[in-house]
Structure formats: C-alpha cells, structure tokens
Design an enzyme around this catalytic site. Sequence first.
Site, PDB file in Angstrom:
ATOM      1  N   HIS B 119       0.985  -1.009   0.084  1.00 52.69           N
ATOM      2  CA  HIS B 119       0.027  -0.327   0.067  1.00 52.69           C
ATOM      3  C   HIS B 119       0.964   1.207   0.088  1.00 52.69           C
ATOM      4  O   HIS B 119       2.206   1.097   0.539  1.00 52.69           O
ATOM      5  CB  HIS B 119      -0.916  -0.304   1.420  1.00 52.69           C
ATOM      6  CG  HIS B 119      -1.885   1.015   1.463  1.00 52.69           C
ATOM      7  ND1 HIS B 119      -1.710   2.107   1.900  1.00 52.69           N
ATOM      8  CD2 HIS B 119      -3.301   0.863   1.323  1.00 52.69           C
ATOM      9  CE1 HIS B 119      -2.833   2.689   1.910  1.00 52.69           C
ATOM     10  NE2 HIS B 119      -3.698   2.107   1.445  1.00 52.69           N
ATOM     11  N   ASP B 196       3.050  -5.074   7.457  1.00 50.01           N
ATOM     12  CA  ASP B 196       1.724  -4.375   7.488  1.00 50.01           C
ATOM     13  C   ASP B 196       0.864  -5.513   7.578  1.00 50.01           C
ATOM     14  O   ASP B 196       0.213  -6.071   6.682  1.00 50.01           O
ATOM     15  CB  ASP B 196       1.730  -3.479   6.400  1.00 50.01           C
ATOM     16  CG  ASP B 196       0.526  -2.661   5.849  1.00 50.01           C
ATOM     17  OD1 ASP B 196      -0.239  -3.032   6.948  1.00 50.01           O
ATOM     18  OD2 ASP B 196       0.458  -2.138   4.996  1.00 50.01           O
ATOM     19  N   GLN B 199      -4.389  -5.783   6.436  1.00 47.68           N
ATOM     20  CA  GLN B 199      -5.515  -6.526   5.905  1.00 47.68           C
ATOM     21  C   GLN B 199      -5.304  -8.140   6.435  1.00 47.68           C
ATOM     22  O   GLN B 199      -5.992  -8.936   5.955  1.00 47.68           O
ATOM     23  CB  GLN B 199      -5.062  -6.558   4.214  1.00 47.68           C
ATOM     24  CG  GLN B 199      -5.330  -5.157   3.686  1.00 47.68           C
ATOM     25  CD  GLN B 199      -6.819  -4.678   3.811  1.00 47.68           C
ATOM     26  OE1 GLN B 199      -7.623  -5.737   3.995  1.00 47.68           O
ATOM     27  NE2 GLN B 199      -6.926  -3.547   3.465  1.00 47.68           N
ATOM     28  N   LYS B 222     -10.480  -1.451  10.297  1.00 46.99           N
ATOM     29  CA  LYS B 222     -10.699  -2.345   9.526  1.00 46.99           C
ATOM     30  C   LYS B 222     -11.159  -3.689  10.441  1.00 46.99           C
ATOM     31  O   LYS B 222     -10.975  -4.931   9.634  1.00 46.99           O
ATOM     32  CB  LYS B 222      -9.291  -2.772   8.637  1.00 46.99           C
ATOM     33  CG  LYS B 222      -9.090  -1.697   7.614  1.00 46.99           C
ATOM     34  CD  LYS B 222      -7.854  -1.916   6.926  1.00 46.99           C
ATOM     35  CE  LYS B 222      -7.234  -0.593   6.094  1.00 46.99           C
ATOM     36  NZ  LYS B 222      -7.861  -0.209   5.074  1.00 46.99           N
ATOM     37  N   CYS B 362      -4.767   2.667  -3.596  1.00 40.38           N
ATOM     38  CA  CYS B 362      -3.776   3.008  -3.148  1.00 40.38           C
ATOM     39  C   CYS B 362      -2.439   2.316  -3.261  1.00 40.38           C
ATOM     40  O   CYS B 362      -1.649   2.124  -2.587  1.00 40.38           O
ATOM     41  CB  CYS B 362      -3.975   3.514  -1.597  1.00 40.38           C
ATOM     42  SG  CYS B 362      -5.191   4.644  -1.441  1.00 40.38           S
TER      43      CYS B 362
END
Lengths: 143, 407
Positions: B119, B196, B199, B222, B362
Amino acid sequence: MSLNEIYSELIRYHNKNQLNKKEIPNATISERGHNPSCGDDITLHLKLEEDIIIDAGFSGIGCAISQASTSIMIDLIKGKNINEVENILNTFLGMIKKEVEDEDQLNILGDAIYLRNISNMPARVKCCALPWHSLKVSLERIK
Amino acid sequence: MINYKKDFEVLQKEVNGSTIAYLDNAATTQKPKQVIEAIRNYNKNYNGSPHRGAHYLSIKATEIYEETRKKVSEFIGASKSEEIIFTKNATESLNLLAYSYGLNQLKEGDEIVLGITNHHSNIVPWQMISEKTGAKIVYIMSDKNGQLKKEEIESKINKKTKIVSVSHVSNTFGIIHPVEEIIKKAKEFSATVIIDGAQSIPHLKIDVSKLDPDFLVFSGHKMLASMGIGVLYGKFEKLKEMSPFLFGGDMIEYVDLYKTTYEEIPYRFEAGTQNVEGVVSLSVAIDYLNNIGMENVENKEKELLKYTLSRLKDKHFIELHGGNDTSYRTGIVSFNIKDVHPHDVATILDEYNIAIRSGHHCAQPFMKSMGFNSTCRISFYFYNTFEDIDRFIEAIEKVRGYLGYES
C-alpha cells in the site's frame, strides 16, 4: 437521478466511439490531468494558429464520464478563439458548481449542457470536470 | 451459517427499498452495536484524560486504556503489553517507524526492501527516508497473480538489506504473502522486518511470538473498531533503539528550559491526549472477534471467496485477478469488466445498493507492474452472506448494458 440519465445516449456515444481520442502532431500544448483518487489520467492536446484552436485531441485513460466529457469539450472548442473558449470554460465550470443557471448563458455549452446532471453526483464531479481543468491550465499557459 | 448482520444496524437499514450489500470491507469495516454502545457508555460514564489526573474519571480512562493495551498484546501474541503502541492508524504506525527507526538507522549504501504489492502507506514514507539518508529502495516483484516471487525474496534480501517492509496480505488482490520466508531470509542478514498487517490482522489468526517480525502495524477501523485508532507492535529491544516520533504532552519525564528527558516505552511514543474512545472500541472489537473465533472468521471468508470465484469464472465479460489458488487468498476479489471502467461499475452497482471499491486501491506501483490502471474490488467480512454475493452477481450482469454494450 437514474442510471439512464447518467449514462445517457450522448455519454455512451462519445465513450464508445472515442472520436477525439488521438494524438495531435506538433501540438502547441499538451496538458495532463489526473485524479489521484480514482486514476483517471487524461492528456489534452491543443493545436493553435494565432489565437484559434485549429485541432484538439486527447490521450490517456479514464471512466466513461471523463472520456465523454473530454470528447464533448473538444468538439465544442475546435475552431474557436481563446476568448470564446475561455467564456465556454468559465460557463461550464460555473454550471458544474451550480453558480451559473441562466439557460441563455448555458446555451453556449452545446452538448456539454447535458453533463449538468453530473453536478448532482459528488462522487463523479471530478471525473466530469477533469478535462476542463486541463483546458484551464492550458489557456493560462498560452497566455 | 450464522448470520451476524443482526449486530450491524447499518447493514439492516433500507435505502430505496433494499439493504446495503456492503462489499468494501478492505477499506473499512462496519461497527457492531456492541462497539457503538461501548463508545457511548465510555463517554457517558468514564471520559477523562488518561495518565494525567488524580480523579476518578482520569483513573478510569487510564485503566481502560492500559487494560486494552494488554488485550491487544494477548490478541496478537506479544510478549508484554509495553510492546503495544497506540497510534492513529496503520499509516501513522508506518510513518512512526520511518521517522523514529529508519531515519536513525539507515545510511548511504543500505537498502530498504519493499513488496511491490505494498500500500502507498508502506512505500511513500520509505521514499522520504531514502531521500534523506541515501539508502536505496529495492522491490520484491510479484508473479502474474500478485504473489511475491520466491526467487525475488531470495535475491533482493541480501547483506545490504537493513529494513524489509512488506504487506502480509495485499489489499488489491487479497494475496497472503509468504512472510514467514521473508522474515527468515531477513534474519540471515540481521535486517529488521516490518509487517503491514492492515489486511491480515482483521481476517487471520496472527501470533507474533511464532511469526517473529520486529514490527507489525494495523488499523482498528478495518476490524470493527472506530476510525482513528491504530496499533504499532514492536519487539521491546527494537523499540529501545527508537527515538520519539511526536513530541509534547505526556510523553516526557522531565522538561527543563532547554532539555527534555522522555517517558518509558511505550508512553514516549504516545504524545498528546490519546484516543481513549477509539481504544475502547478496539477493546470491544477484539472481544467480538474472539467470541466468533478468528479461525471461524477466516473460514467464513474463504467460503464466500470460493463461492464468488465459482460464480464469476464463466462470465465472459469478467477478467479476474489473483489466480484460482484460494489457499493463499483472503476474502478479496479484484476484477475488471470488459470495456467498462471500474468507476462506472462502482456507480452502477451503487444504484443497486451494492458497495464496492474501484480505482488503484492506493497501490499504484503494483497496479502499474500488473499492466493496468484500476480495478473493481469486492472484499468480505464475516458478516457478509451468500445473498450479498448473489445480489452482486445479478447486478454485474447489467453493467455493460448501461454503457451500451451487449452482455
């Protein structure tokens, strides 16, 4: 607003046929316009003789609304001088911002008047206005 | 299959005669009534400035804040709660790492290895660090399905590598990357690894004690919590190598006229009054997810993914991305409809009350590497149903017609 109003015959026609999607050899000015949030990326090419736009085209990619808006704009400005084009541009941007509503004034926009509905769609206004902002920057650079 | 929509009022609300089929969970998830009520309850009964007051409300706010730090550390398997720093979101966590770790540690000749699927939040801060330090950015490229290539992992991580920062799961295609291999490789060269988890944490059971990254970041919104609350996990030894990120407020120990000493970890990284109601929302969100069980969340999303792919695979006007191997995919489906720009698809589906995402998500470098500019993306959470997918399938059959093409 219904989808058939948004994706009108006019928008569909310009989007599908891509009549003005072409490079202009020896263009006087090419101005790229980009919507970072959605990825529409269109370059407007203008060829001038004296102060008249004798040819125009565009390259790049974008949604149906941005493609059609660019194509309609090009049809409208070809053959016109800078002052006339500037008047059309200001009227169009005024229409999209709902600042210009006088029908007589809006008549100079020709087919572009049918993009008026898009001003009621906050998510798509940028798509519609993208080439017009490129035109604005082009005119400022020419001057 | 349990229907969780009863807990999500926004998903029960009717707009123009139908409920919203919400398929944009990779962007943000909806909040259950338990989370909404907990935020209300906190503001009604306990709101006070944490770590600052000697009064009841301040003490209650501090208790809630610190109990949640412990809960988050247990949720991801951290060794102690001091390894959890509250931030605004995953983006702020990554910026914190770039400024407080990268800027101090890197120099010319060093390399920062990034996943091409990252991202923007995990690219742009490193570009800034690269400009300031002279360290070079190197990308691990992906195959045609968006999976990071093994040979790229092998060749790009080497003795020059000082930081490796990759997405656990790609937000564009939902591909689960082999972070275990990446971490192992990075350790061979003593490089620092940042994962990261924006997700992955909401969708998969992650245990940092087993995975063993140096840092891991994610966002509350999220995973059912509020916007404006995020997490940075860091190994305590690594956090000790870092300078503070933001300065002021309660992150200090002593302030003299010209010199300041800083609070202990993690407080030195939490300048200013913190988002306690966001922390409350995260606490209840974790309870909610634990109650379902992360394995069940993962399994439900996998079922939805398989069903969607089976419904889409024979549609001649659909170009599907990410490949057919669902063993390394989460509940994200990225696709294009022939002749129709994704923005137009999203507008048309919105008319049918189906919320999807369109654009570059993004992740422009990844999109460019795959040879396209934008895609349509649907993304699930455990509260989605087969009916949501059926509605989506029915609506996409109509899209091309609106643009004047035959189906």
